[in-house]
Design an enzyme around this catalytic site. Structure first.
Site, PDB file in Angstrom:
ATOM      1  N   HIS A 309       4.888  -2.254  10.097  1.00 20.37           N
ATOM      2  CA  HIS A 309       4.170  -1.672  11.244  1.00 20.37           C
ATOM      3  C   HIS A 309       4.995  -0.514  11.782  1.00 20.37           C
ATOM      4  CE1 HIS A 309       1.941  -1.337  14.996  1.00 20.37           C
ATOM      5  NE2 HIS A 309       1.028  -2.076  14.427  1.00 20.37           N
ATOM      6  N   ASP A 366      -2.927  -8.007  10.338  1.00 18.48           N
ATOM      7  CA  ASP A 366      -3.876  -8.134   9.218  1.00 18.48           C
ATOM      8  C   ASP A 366      -3.488  -9.208   8.222  1.00 18.48           C
ATOM      9  OD1 ASP A 366      -3.962  -4.723   9.678  1.00 18.48           O
ATOM     10  OD2 ASP A 366      -5.725  -6.004   9.881  1.00 18.48           O
TER      11      ASP A 366
HETATM   12  C1  SDX Z   1      -2.722  -1.852  11.586  1.00 22.54           C
HETATM   13  O1  SDX Z   1      -0.667   1.462  14.602  1.00 22.54           O
HETATM   14  C2  SDX Z   1      -1.206   0.316  14.916  1.00 22.54           C
HETATM   15  O2  SDX Z   1      -1.035  -0.188  15.982  1.00 22.54           O
HETATM   16  C3  SDX Z   1      -2.085  -0.279  13.798  1.00 22.54           C
HETATM   17  C4  SDX Z   1      -2.582  -1.687  14.087  1.00 22.54           C
HETATM   18  C5  SDX Z   1      -3.585  -1.708  15.231  1.00 22.54           C
HETATM   19  O3  SDX Z   1      -3.745  -2.764  15.833  1.00 22.54           O
HETATM   20  O4  SDX Z   1      -4.283  -0.668  15.451  1.00 22.54           O
HETATM   21  O5  SDX Z   1      -1.507  -2.564  14.376  1.00 22.54           O
HETATM   22  C6  SDX Z   1      -3.371  -2.228  12.868  1.00 22.54           C
HETATM   23  O6  SDX Z   1      -3.071  -0.828  11.035  1.00 22.54           O
HETATM   24  C7  SDX Z   1      -1.608  -2.718  11.060  1.00 22.54           C
HETATM   25  C8  SDX Z   1      -0.985  -2.140   9.733  1.00 22.54           C
HETATM   26  C9  SDX Z   1      -1.910  -2.496   8.588  1.00 22.54           C
HETATM   27  N1  SDX Z   1      -1.453  -1.838   7.347  1.00 22.54           N
HETATM   28  C10 SDX Z   1      -0.851  -2.557   6.387  1.00 22.54           C
HETATM   29  O7  SDX Z   1      -0.575  -3.751   6.450  1.00 22.54           O
HETATM   30  C11 SDX Z   1      -0.562  -1.740   5.123  1.00 22.54           C
HETATM   31  C12 SDX Z   1       0.839  -2.096   4.613  1.00 22.54           C
HETATM   32  N2  SDX Z   1       1.814  -1.545   5.525  1.00 22.54           N
HETATM   33  C13 SDX Z   1       2.240  -0.220   5.355  1.00 22.54           C
HETATM   34  O8  SDX Z   1       1.626   0.626   4.519  1.00 22.54           O
HETATM   35  C14 SDX Z   1       3.146   0.353   6.435  1.00 22.54           C
HETATM   36  O9  SDX Z   1       4.020  -0.619   6.801  1.00 22.54           O
HETATM   37  C15 SDX Z   1       2.456   0.918   7.652  1.00 22.54           C
HETATM   38  C16 SDX Z   1       1.414   1.928   7.266  1.00 22.54           C
HETATM   39  C17 SDX Z   1       1.822  -0.154   8.428  1.00 22.54           C
HETATM   40  C18 SDX Z   1       3.530   1.603   8.511  1.00 22.54           C
HETATM   41  O10 SDX Z   1       3.981   2.671   7.773  1.00 22.54           O
HETATM   42  P1  SDX Z   1       5.191   3.588   8.284  1.00 22.54           P
HETATM   43  O11 SDX Z   1       5.657   3.189   9.636  1.00 22.54           O
HETATM   44  O12 SDX Z   1       4.774   5.001   8.067  1.00 22.54           O
HETATM   45  O13 SDX Z   1       6.363   3.169   7.313  1.00 22.54           O
HETATM   46  P2  SDX Z   1       6.602   3.825   5.902  1.00 22.54           P
HETATM   47  O14 SDX Z   1       5.336   3.848   5.116  1.00 22.54           O
HETATM   48  O15 SDX Z   1       7.348   5.108   6.110  1.00 22.54           O
HETATM   49  O16 SDX Z   1       7.589   2.751   5.195  1.00 22.54           O
HETATM   50  C19 SDX Z   1       8.976   2.709   5.527  1.00 22.54           C
HETATM   51  C20 SDX Z   1       9.648   2.020   4.335  1.00 22.54           C
HETATM   52  C21 SDX Z   1       9.304   2.674   3.001  1.00 22.54           C
HETATM   53  O17 SDX Z   1      10.354   2.348   2.112  1.00 22.54           O
HETATM   54  P3  SDX Z   1      11.486   3.506   1.788  1.00 22.54           P
HETATM   55  O18 SDX Z   1      10.716   4.755   1.405  1.00 22.54           O
HETATM   56  O19 SDX Z   1      12.253   3.643   3.071  1.00 22.54           O
HETATM   57  O20 SDX Z   1      12.294   2.926   0.638  1.00 22.54           O
HETATM   58  O21 SDX Z   1       9.154   0.673   4.231  1.00 22.54           O
HETATM   59  C22 SDX Z   1       8.446   0.528   3.002  1.00 22.54           C
HETATM   60  C23 SDX Z   1       8.097   1.917   2.523  1.00 22.54           C
HETATM   61  O22 SDX Z   1       7.948   1.945   1.121  1.00 22.54           O
HETATM   62  N3  SDX Z   1       7.232  -0.257   3.335  1.00 22.54           N
HETATM   63  C24 SDX Z   1       6.757  -1.248   2.578  1.00 22.54           C
HETATM   64  C25 SDX Z   1       5.640  -1.727   3.288  1.00 22.54           C
HETATM   65  N4  SDX Z   1       5.470  -1.021   4.409  1.00 22.54           N
HETATM   66  C26 SDX Z   1       6.464  -0.101   4.428  1.00 22.54           C
HETATM   67  N5  SDX Z   1       7.177  -1.754   1.380  1.00 22.54           N
HETATM   68  C27 SDX Z   1       6.431  -2.786   0.889  1.00 22.54           C
HETATM   69  N6  SDX Z   1       5.329  -3.325   1.541  1.00 22.54           N
HETATM   70  C28 SDX Z   1       4.925  -2.813   2.706  1.00 22.54           C
HETATM   71  N7  SDX Z   1       3.857  -3.331   3.339  1.00 22.54           N
END
Ligand code: SDX
Length: 431
Positions: A309, A366
């Protein structure tokens, strides 16, 4: 001693005032920075940028705190329901019993969609995604009540309560109608005496000859699910609603834009992706261990959906609440869902794994919500639709904040141009 922030660019210093929120959050007010220095700030994805000051929701990502209008989410989850929470989010305070009765009545009286709107559904292919239908139909609500969608915020605010009731009530009916039509089933009309969630389930699952009656456990679980999704400060879809509202657009157009933003798999589409992930893990006979290794290595674009998140860097309080409700619901229904076992294994394995710990990745709202929706009988392709129904009060409250701001300005971020520098036109012969 000034409290201003001092920014030094080359040999000049600029004094920027600070903004402090009611919970002590601080921001550097950069509104005059470009005029003073010619510089803008840059923050791709707005991870460190506040777009507004809002009274609706407070989140502390480090502490795992979520409060709607000051009320902690765990207390609302325990003692409130979706309709009462929707009133709180939109109008700022918990309703009196009289206010609640008037609000609930306005929802019941606005549950049906206009008869002519039903013809719009017939134009869609049967396999059309319900989020595409939902955004189009919510935007179209303004066509049947043009006095509520004048795109003159002063006039639209005069009829705000009617528009808000229509949006909250009809988003649910549109969802049910699109489901029934996708299945080739007759439309089931709302029953004015049923509470909000029970009425939705009735419109989804009743038949002309047999009425679906939600058990108290199912009704409670759906109320909780919608309540937990009701608002979440400036997430992608809510910021979209504010962006569109800032141009003067009406409530229906603005919330329809929010539905489009919510659809993406990184946002509201994640609840569908979680179930698809759990089902594929189950189908491969994996207990989740192999999948976690793949998600860590990023092979095959695998991510642990429902984890991570932008704001919560400790835990998403909603995930804890839904996880518990999920167990209780499945127990009450006598459902053994292998996806829940795999989800539990994934959660416990990831919480001990350095990859997730270092990146502060925890289950988000989620991660378990899809298992609850599946137990209720909601089809997979409607999971994000359920998120939209839940988030409607938050979108409405944010639209109202933008529309009510007398000094409101259109949202128009700047950019840093990285394209070609000036060059002269070249005629076709010389190319
Ligand atoms: C919702 O914003 C809100 O409030 C949203 C929400 C709401 O109520 O409105 O809470 C609802 O959208 C919840 C999130 C649902 N999405 C997911 O579950 C999809 C999986 N999660 C991600 O894609 C990610 O964690 C996000 C999109 C939620 C957040 O992305 P960020 O903050 O931009 O983080 P990032 O993509 O830059 O990741 C940082 C690091 C990366 O690794 P490095 O490049 O540093 O090596 O963490 C890793 C990412 O690869 N990473 C994950 C991961 N999420 C981030 N690795 C594996 N699995 C994951 N789920």
């Amino acid at each position: 001693m000034s409290n201003d922030a001092i920014l030094k660019i080359k040999d000049k210093e600029y004094s920027l005032p600070m903004i402090v929120g009611s919970e002590g959050e601080t921001a550097v007010d950069a509104r005059k920075l470009r005029n003073q220095s010619g510089c803008i700030t840059y923050d791709e994805g707005y991870g460190n940028t506040g777009s507004c000051q809002s009274d609706v929701t407070y989140i502390d990502g480090e502490q795992g705190i979520l409060r709607y209008r000051g009320y902690p989410i765990d207390q609302l989850a325990l003692d409130s329901d979706f309709v009462e929470t929707a009133f709180l989010i939109i109008y700022g305070d918990l309703p009196t019993s009289e206010e609640r009765a008037v609000f609930a009545k306005s929802l019941n009286e606005n549950a049906s969609v206009h008869a002519r709107m039903l013809h719009l559904f017939e134009g869609y292919p049967r396999d059309a995604h319900p989020m595409a239908i939902l955004s189009a139909m919510v935007n179209s609500l303004g066509c049947y009540d043009p006095h509520l969608a004048t795109n003159d915020h002063k006039r639209d605010l005069e009829n705000f309560s009617e528009a808000a009731a229509i949006a909250i009530s009809k988003v649910r009916t549109i969802a049910a109608v699109s489901y029934r039509m996708s299945q080739g089933l007759p439309i089931i009309y709302p029953k004015i005496e049923l509470p909000y969630c029970d009425n939705f389930l009735h419109m989804m699952f009743s038949d002309p000859y047999r009425e679906y009656l939600a058990t108290p456990e199912v009704s409670r679980a759906l109320n909780l699910l919608l309540l937990l999704h009701a608002d979440h400060e400036q997430n992608c879809s809510t910021s979209t609603v504010r962006m569109v509202a800032s141009s003067g657009a009406n409530l229906f157009a603005s919330t329809a834009a929010g539905i489009c933003a919510l659809w993406g798999p990184l946002h509201g589409g994640a609840n569908m992706a979680v179930i698809q992930m759990l089902e594929s893990i189950h189908a491969e006979g994996d207990d989740g261990s192999r999948f976690i290794e793949a998600a860590k290595s990023g092979t095959g674009g695998k991510r642990l959906m429902g984890f991570g998140h932008r704001v919560y860097k400790n835990f998403d309080p909603r995930a804890k609440i839904i996880g518990k409700a999920c167990e209780e619901l499945l127990d009450s229904l006598g459902i053994e869902d292998p996806c829940l076992d795999i989800a539990r294994h994934l959660e416990s394995a990831a919480l001990k794994d350095d990859y997730f710990i270092e990146r502060k990745l925890y289950p988000n709202v989620d991660f378990y919500s899809g298992i609850v929706m599946r137990a209720i009988g909601i089809p997979l392709n409607m999971f994000t639709v359920m998120f939209a129904i839940g988030r409607m009060p938050g979108w409405i409250a944010n639209w109202k904040e933008v529309a009510s701001n007398p000094k409101g300005k259109i949202y128009r971020p700047r950019q840093i141009y990285t394209g070609p520098v000036k060059r002269d036109y070249v005629s076709m012969e010389k190319r």
